[in-house]
Design an enzyme around this catalytic site. Structure first.
Site, PDB file in Angstrom:
ATOM      1  N   PRO A  11       0.788  -1.224   0.000  1.00 56.26           N
ATOM      2  CA  PRO A  11       0.000   0.000   0.000  1.00 56.26           C
ATOM      3  C   PRO A  11       0.827   1.284   0.000  1.00 56.26           C
ATOM      4  O   PRO A  11       1.859   1.373   0.675  1.00 56.26           O
ATOM      5  CB  PRO A  11      -0.824  -0.097   1.289  1.00 56.26           C
ATOM      6  CG  PRO A  11      -0.173  -1.150   2.103  1.00 56.26           C
ATOM      7  CD  PRO A  11       0.498  -2.084   1.144  1.00 56.26           C
ATOM      8  N   ASN A  12       0.334   2.223  -0.773  1.00 60.67           N
ATOM      9  CA  ASN A  12       0.851   3.601  -0.883  1.00 60.67           C
ATOM     10  C   ASN A  12       2.132   3.718  -1.694  1.00 60.67           C
ATOM     11  O   ASN A  12       2.581   4.831  -1.978  1.00 60.67           O
ATOM     12  CB  ASN A  12       1.034   4.237   0.509  1.00 60.67           C
ATOM     13  CG  ASN A  12      -0.276   4.340   1.251  1.00 60.67           C
ATOM     14  OD1 ASN A  12      -1.240   4.874   0.709  1.00 60.67           O
ATOM     15  ND2 ASN A  12      -0.341   3.810   2.452  1.00 60.67           N
ATOM     16  N   ARG A  19       5.458  11.956  -3.229  1.00 57.49           N
ATOM     17  CA  ARG A  19       5.317  12.518  -1.879  1.00 57.49           C
ATOM     18  C   ARG A  19       6.498  12.044  -1.042  1.00 57.49           C
ATOM     19  O   ARG A  19       7.104  11.019  -1.342  1.00 57.49           O
ATOM     20  CB  ARG A  19       4.003  12.034  -1.217  1.00 57.49           C
ATOM     21  CG  ARG A  19       2.713  12.478  -1.896  1.00 57.49           C
ATOM     22  CD  ARG A  19       2.465  13.960  -1.718  1.00 57.49           C
ATOM     23  NE  ARG A  19       2.486  14.357  -0.311  1.00 57.49           N
ATOM     24  CZ  ARG A  19       1.440  14.318   0.507  1.00 57.49           C
ATOM     25  NH1 ARG A  19       0.273  13.916   0.065  1.00 57.49           N
ATOM     26  NH2 ARG A  19       1.547  14.698   1.764  1.00 57.49           N
ATOM     27  N   TYR A  24      11.621   8.615   1.024  1.00 59.83           N
ATOM     28  CA  TYR A  24      11.583   7.531   0.041  1.00 59.83           C
ATOM     29  C   TYR A  24      12.300   7.859  -1.274  1.00 59.83           C
ATOM     30  O   TYR A  24      12.386   7.007  -2.160  1.00 59.83           O
ATOM     31  CB  TYR A  24      10.125   7.132  -0.238  1.00 59.83           C
ATOM     32  CG  TYR A  24       9.414   6.625   1.000  1.00 59.83           C
ATOM     33  CD1 TYR A  24       9.819   5.438   1.609  1.00 59.83           C
ATOM     34  CD2 TYR A  24       8.362   7.337   1.576  1.00 59.83           C
ATOM     35  CE1 TYR A  24       9.193   4.978   2.754  1.00 59.83           C
ATOM     36  CE2 TYR A  24       7.725   6.874   2.724  1.00 59.83           C
ATOM     37  CZ  TYR A  24       8.143   5.693   3.305  1.00 59.83           C
ATOM     38  OH  TYR A  24       7.527   5.224   4.440  1.00 59.83           O
ATOM     39  N   ASN A  75       8.082  -5.640  -1.133  1.00 61.44           N
ATOM     40  CA  ASN A  75       8.006  -4.532  -0.185  1.00 61.44           C
ATOM     41  C   ASN A  75       6.539  -4.458   0.243  1.00 61.44           C
ATOM     42  O   ASN A  75       5.706  -3.893  -0.479  1.00 61.44           O
ATOM     43  CB  ASN A  75       8.445  -3.216  -0.824  1.00 61.44           C
ATOM     44  CG  ASN A  75       8.436  -2.083   0.195  1.00 61.44           C
ATOM     45  OD1 ASN A  75       7.877  -2.225   1.290  1.00 61.44           O
ATOM     46  ND2 ASN A  75       9.031  -0.958  -0.154  1.00 61.44           N
ATOM     47  N   ALA A  78       3.209  -0.941   4.753  1.00 64.18           N
ATOM     48  CA  ALA A  78       2.795  -1.023   6.166  1.00 64.18           C
ATOM     49  C   ALA A  78       2.274  -2.407   6.547  1.00 64.18           C
ATOM     50  O   ALA A  78       2.265  -2.752   7.744  1.00 64.18           O
ATOM     51  CB  ALA A  78       1.749   0.046   6.459  1.00 64.18           C
ATOM     52  N   GLU A  99      12.753  -9.566   1.275  1.00 65.27           N
ATOM     53  CA  GLU A  99      11.949  -8.455   1.805  1.00 65.27           C
ATOM     54  C   GLU A  99      12.749  -7.173   1.579  1.00 65.27           C
ATOM     55  O   GLU A  99      13.920  -7.094   1.959  1.00 65.27           O
ATOM     56  CB  GLU A  99      11.726  -8.700   3.303  1.00 65.27           C
ATOM     57  CG  GLU A  99      10.984  -7.592   4.010  1.00 65.27           C
ATOM     58  CD  GLU A  99      10.823  -7.896   5.503  1.00 65.27           C
ATOM     59  OE1 GLU A  99      11.175  -9.012   5.954  1.00 65.27           O
ATOM     60  OE2 GLU A  99      10.357  -6.999   6.222  1.00 65.27           O
ATOM     61  N   HIS A 101      12.833  -2.950   1.920  1.00 60.02           N
ATOM     62  CA  HIS A 101      12.321  -1.662   2.394  1.00 60.02           C
ATOM     63  C   HIS A 101      13.224  -0.552   1.892  1.00 60.02           C
ATOM     64  O   HIS A 101      14.457  -0.652   2.004  1.00 60.02           O
ATOM     65  CB  HIS A 101      12.254  -1.627   3.922  1.00 60.02           C
ATOM     66  CG  HIS A 101      11.340  -2.679   4.453  1.00 60.02           C
ATOM     67  ND1 HIS A 101       9.976  -2.573   4.346  1.00 60.02           N
ATOM     68  CD2 HIS A 101      11.597  -3.870   5.028  1.00 60.02           C
ATOM     69  CE1 HIS A 101       9.425  -3.662   4.854  1.00 60.02           C
ATOM     70  NE2 HIS A 101      10.383  -4.461   5.266  1.00 60.02           N
ATOM     71  N   ARG A 108      13.519   4.210  12.370  1.00 58.91           N
ATOM     72  CA  ARG A 108      12.258   4.955  12.399  1.00 58.91           C
ATOM     73  C   ARG A 108      11.442   4.594  13.656  1.00 58.91           C
ATOM     74  O   ARG A 108      11.993   4.122  14.637  1.00 58.91           O
ATOM     75  CB  ARG A 108      11.507   4.700  11.089  1.00 58.91           C
ATOM     76  CG  ARG A 108      12.316   5.173   9.870  1.00 58.91           C
ATOM     77  CD  ARG A 108      11.580   4.968   8.569  1.00 58.91           C
ATOM     78  NE  ARG A 108      10.365   5.784   8.506  1.00 58.91           N
ATOM     79  CZ  ARG A 108       9.429   5.641   7.555  1.00 58.91           C
ATOM     80  NH1 ARG A 108       9.584   4.717   6.604  1.00 58.91           N
ATOM     81  NH2 ARG A 108       8.361   6.411   7.554  1.00 58.91           N
TER      82      ARG A 108
HETATM   83  O1  CA2 Z   1      10.683   1.742   3.740  1.00 60.78           O
HETATM   84  C1  CA2 Z   1       9.809   1.093   3.142  1.00 60.78           C
HETATM   85  O2  CA2 Z   1       9.948   0.685   1.994  1.00 60.78           O
HETATM   86  C2  CA2 Z   1       8.458   0.819   3.822  1.00 60.78           C
HETATM   87  O3  CA2 Z   1       8.080  -0.513   3.506  1.00 60.78           O
HETATM   88  C3  CA2 Z   1       7.490   1.819   3.243  1.00 60.78           C
HETATM   89  C4  CA2 Z   1       6.112   1.763   3.894  1.00 60.78           C
HETATM   90  C5  CA2 Z   1       6.233   1.849   5.422  1.00 60.78           C
HETATM   91  O4  CA2 Z   1       4.953   1.686   6.007  1.00 60.78           O
HETATM   92  C6  CA2 Z   1       7.182   0.790   5.964  1.00 60.78           C
HETATM   93  O5  CA2 Z   1       7.270   0.946   7.349  1.00 60.78           O
HETATM   94  C7  CA2 Z   1       8.550   0.943   5.332  1.00 60.78           C
HETATM   95  C8  CA2 Z   1       5.258   2.953   3.413  1.00 60.78           C
HETATM   96  C9  CA2 Z   1       5.118   3.023   1.940  1.00 60.78           C
HETATM   97  C10 CA2 Z   1       4.500   4.325   1.587  1.00 60.78           C
HETATM   98  O6  CA2 Z   1       5.155   4.818   0.457  1.00 60.78           O
HETATM   99  C11 CA2 Z   1       5.061   6.124   0.149  1.00 60.78           C
HETATM  100  C12 CA2 Z   1       5.915   6.593  -0.792  1.00 60.78           C
HETATM  101  C13 CA2 Z   1       5.889   7.911  -1.136  1.00 60.78           C
HETATM  102  C14 CA2 Z   1       4.972   8.763  -0.549  1.00 60.78           C
HETATM  103  C15 CA2 Z   1       4.099   8.283   0.397  1.00 60.78           C
HETATM  104  C16 CA2 Z   1       4.138   6.954   0.743  1.00 60.78           C
END
Ligand code: CA2
Length: 147
Positions: A11-12, A19, A24, A75, A78, A99, A101, A108
């Site tokens: 997700p996201n 963003r 990221y 990946n 969340a 996996e 990230h 974090r």
């Molecule tokens: O660091 C990572 O790749 C995560 O898997 C990213 C997840 C986060 O919940 C994990 O704890 C770590 C969040 C992905 C959201 O991605 C976005 C990217 C750009 C803008 C907003 C969200």
């Protein structure tokens, strides 16, 4: 044996590059896909690249990987920190699992420090930015080429 690597995004991650670049980075998911595909193809492998915001769709794709993929790079976003169901699906998969990230989840918030998926992963990448995906693909290709 299949020569396909599934790269799954939770997700996201469709917002990547649009963003929160301070966390990221500036690359989009399409950029990541292009680079991973080029790398895998140069090493003799194919890539199927997915993103979904829905846990069940990710699980269905892991089930499909049972027949179609020699490795999964995932990946889970969340869902990493919440989803026993994704862990169960990965436990029903026989191939390699990496996996990945983008951020260093251990630097974090404490709720990001635990991953259900790590209990199944053959390797875990965190904090290498989007280059981590290519490192996972490289490792998968290396192990599969020796198999
Ligand atoms: O660091 C990572 O790749 C995560 O898997 C990213 C997840 C986060 O919940 C994990 O704890 C770590 C969040 C992905 C959201 O991605 C976005 C990217 C750009 C803008 C907003 C969200």
């Amino acid at each position: 044996m299949s020569k396909t690597i599934f790269i799954l995004n939770g997700p996201n991650l469709n917002l990547l590059g649009k963003r929160q670049p301070e966390i990221y980075g500036a690359d989009t998911l399409a950029d990541v896909e292009t680079r991973c595909r080029a790398l895998a193809e140069s090493l003799g492998f194919a890539v199927e690249f997915f993103q979904s915001n829905h846990e069940g769709v990710i699980i269905d794709t892991i089930h499909r990987a049972r027949e179609e993929a020699a490795a999964i790079v995932i990946n889970p976003g969340a869902f990493t920190h919440t989803s026993v169901a994704i862990l169960d699906a990965l436990n029903a998969y026989d191939g390699l699992v990496f996996e990945c990230h983008i951020s260093n989840v251990h630097k974090r918030e404490p709720f990001r420090h635990h991953s259900f998926v790590s209990a199944r992963a053959d390797g875990v990448m965190a904090g290498f930015g989007t280059e981590g995906y290519e490192l996972c693909v490289r490792r998968a290709c290396s192990l599969l080429s020796k198999a």
